[in-house]
Design a protein around this motif. Structure first.
Motif, PDB file in Angstrom:
ATOM      1  N   UNK A   1       0.767  -1.278  -0.155  1.00 33.39           N
ATOM      2  CA  UNK A   1       0.035   0.208  -0.049  1.00 33.39           C
ATOM      3  C   UNK A   1       1.005   1.312  -0.065  1.00 33.39           C
ATOM      4  N   UNK A   2       2.047   1.029   0.721  1.00 29.83           N
ATOM      5  CA  UNK A   2       2.967   2.282   0.877  1.00 29.83           C
ATOM      6  C   UNK A   2       3.391   2.618  -0.692  1.00 29.83           C
ATOM      7  N   UNK A   3       3.923   1.391  -1.292  1.00 29.51           N
ATOM      8  CA  UNK A   3       4.373   1.581  -2.614  1.00 29.51           C
ATOM      9  C   UNK A   3       3.363   2.133  -3.510  1.00 29.51           C
ATOM     10  N   UNK A   4       2.311   1.658  -3.372  1.00 25.74           N
ATOM     11  CA  UNK A   4       1.199   2.120  -4.214  1.00 25.74           C
ATOM     12  C   UNK A   4       1.063   3.614  -4.230  1.00 25.74           C
ATOM     13  N   UNK A   5       0.816   4.209  -2.592  1.00 26.97           N
ATOM     14  CA  UNK A   5       0.773   5.513  -2.567  1.00 26.97           C
ATOM     15  C   UNK A   5       2.027   6.358  -3.277  1.00 26.97           C
ATOM     16  N   UNK A   6       3.097   5.878  -2.854  1.00 30.69           N
ATOM     17  CA  UNK A   6       4.283   6.544  -3.550  1.00 30.69           C
ATOM     18  C   UNK A   6       4.179   6.783  -5.077  1.00 30.69           C
ATOM     19  N   UNK A   7       4.124   5.473  -5.651  1.00 35.32           N
ATOM     20  CA  UNK A   7       3.897   5.654  -7.049  1.00 35.32           C
ATOM     21  C   UNK A   7       2.687   6.838  -7.662  1.00 35.32           C
ATOM     22  N   UNK A   8       1.603   6.584  -7.054  1.00 37.70           N
ATOM     23  CA  UNK A   8       0.367   7.362  -7.308  1.00 37.70           C
ATOM     24  C   UNK A   8       0.754   8.800  -7.097  1.00 37.70           C
ATOM     25  N   UNK A   9       1.615   9.256  -6.229  1.00 38.44           N
ATOM     26  CA  UNK A   9       2.062  10.612  -5.987  1.00 38.44           C
ATOM     27  C   UNK A   9       2.997  11.071  -7.288  1.00 38.44           C
ATOM     28  N   UNK A  10       3.859  10.139  -7.488  1.00 31.71           N
ATOM     29  CA  UNK A  10       4.763  10.166  -8.335  1.00 31.71           C
ATOM     30  C   UNK A  10       4.063  10.609  -9.771  1.00 31.71           C
ATOM     31  N   UNK A  11       3.184   9.695 -10.077  1.00 35.15           N
ATOM     32  CA  UNK A  11       2.205  10.026 -11.132  1.00 35.15           C
ATOM     33  C   UNK A  11       1.465  10.917 -11.536  1.00 35.15           C
ATOM     34  N   UNK A  12       1.099  11.497 -10.048  1.00 37.95           N
ATOM     35  CA  UNK A  12       0.173  12.700  -9.988  1.00 37.95           C
ATOM     36  C   UNK A  12       1.123  14.007 -10.581  1.00 37.95           C
TER      37      UNK A  12
END
Length: 388
Positions: A24-35
């Motif tokens: 979940x932390x990796x997903x949140x980090x990736x989503x932040x980078x994508x945004x």
């Protein structure tokens, strides 16, 4: 059988929950980078026009400079304290953050500690006005909504992780320093490539050996511990920023270093020393009889007494500073009388704070010292007293 299997299943479940949290932390980090990458940015194209008048053809070299937004740097410090308390090694890193929209490829990077002139206006002085405090509107009542902003240290994206891996010590590659009239510039020793993204790049700037005095600090009223600190002085190069403190090979914690003037002292908190015991004991707290003949007075006299005990369990002497305070009245309805402090403090009204006292003394091995504080507070019977 059921108990053993239940234990096994529970352990597997906990391991899976830990793995899920990590994903979940990796997903949140990736989503932040994508945004950050998908944010619409208006592209601009600008041209530089040069008019050159010459009687004959010749080759010229033109250098053009331009300013961009969303690029900044902040200082981050690492402090290494030797176990023998002989040296303090301070290293400053430049935390680079760039989201300009273009990647920096093979650049010569220079950072500066100059203070930008905001608006190019000199500071002005205004009238010093005194007024009576008036109640402020409460959020949700009336047309004006109040808000509060909690001040604090800036969020730091840099965390020391040396304790998690055994990393060999490499040669320090610092920046080349250039002293300017009002600041310093630091040119990185090698060319760099930094992508434009929502991440930080950490670069070493300089390292220096600090000289200071090691001693213990205790504030018994607020903490039962004695802290080992290094009292040292700042210079022009040290800016404000987070400071990661290491003692020997152990990471102690993170403090925030506020900007200091050159020559001004600051304390580096090395951690709690459990071989120095601190006690704060309330010896007396009672209401004194307030009768005058057969008539009860409208005043209350509260007698209070406290004892601070400092004990050195170490095999060598230490220097310790103890801070404590007595109440200070802000109105003529409350009086603090019969103040008795033994031994006398080394400094009264410490750092301009009324009613705050400082004691400084040397504790020999296994020595115990006591500080006795007593006073009386006189206040109206039917009015509540804040802070007592």
């Amino acid at each position: 059988f059921l108990g053993m299997n239940f234990k096994k299943i529970n352990e597997e479940r906990q391991a899976l929950n830990t793995k899920v949290d990590s994903i979940k932390q990796e997903i949140q980090t990736t989503e932040k980078k994508l945004a950050s990458l998908t944010i619409y940015r208006k592209k601009e194209k600008k041209a530089v026009e040069v008019q050159f008048n010459s009687e004959k053809d010749q080759h010229i070299k033109i250098e053009a400079g331009y300013l961009v937004q969303n690029a900044d740097w902040k200082p981050v410090y690492k402090v290494d304290v030797a176990p023998d308390l002989n040296t303090v090694n301070l290293t400053m890193f430049a935390q680079i953050h760039q989201k300009t929209g273009e990647d920096w490829e093979n650049i010569n990077l220079t950072v500066s500690n100059a203070i930008p002139v905001k608006g190019a206006r000199l500071p002005e002085i205004t009238t010093w006005s005194l007024d009576i405090a008036r109640p402020q509107p409460i959020a949700g009542r009336g047309k004006h909504l109040g808000y509060s902003r909690k001040a604090g240290a800036p969020v730091d994206a840099f965390e020391m992780k040396e304790a998690e891996a055994d990393i060999g010590e490499a040669e320090f590659a610092g920046a080349l320093k250039k002293e300017m009239p009002f600041s310093f510039e630091y040119k990185m020793s090698q060319n760099l490539s930094i992508e434009s993204k929502d991440e930080v790049t950490l670069l070493p700037v300089f390292t220096k050996i600090l000289t200071g005095e090691f001693l213990h600090l205790a504030v018994p009223k607020t903490s039962p511990f004695a802290f080992l600190i290094c009292k040292t002085t700042a210079d022009r190069e040290i800016l404000d920023g987070p400071m990661n403190v290491h003692f020997g090979s152990h990471f102690i914690g993170k403090i925030f270093m506020e900007e200091k003037k050159a020559g001004e002292t600051f304390d580096i908190n090395i951690g709690v020393d459990r071989a120095v015991k601190i006690k704060y004991e309330k010896e007396k707290d009672k209401i004194k009889e307030t009768f005058f003949g057969s008539f009860e007075r409208n005043k209350i006299v509260r007698e209070m007494a406290f004892t601070v005990v400092a004990e050195n369990l170490k095999s060598e002497p230490i220097t310790i500073i103890i801070l404590d305070s007595i109440p200070v009245s802000r109105t003529d309805k409350i009086k603090v009388e019969n103040v008795n402090i033994q031994p006398k403090p080394s400094e009264k009204n410490y750092q301009g704070r009324e009613g705050v006292f400082l004691w400084s003394f040397v504790l020999k091995p296994k020595e115990v010292k006591k500080i006795n504080i007593s006073f009386s507070v006189i206040y109206p019977k039917d009015e509540p007293v804040l802070g007592l």
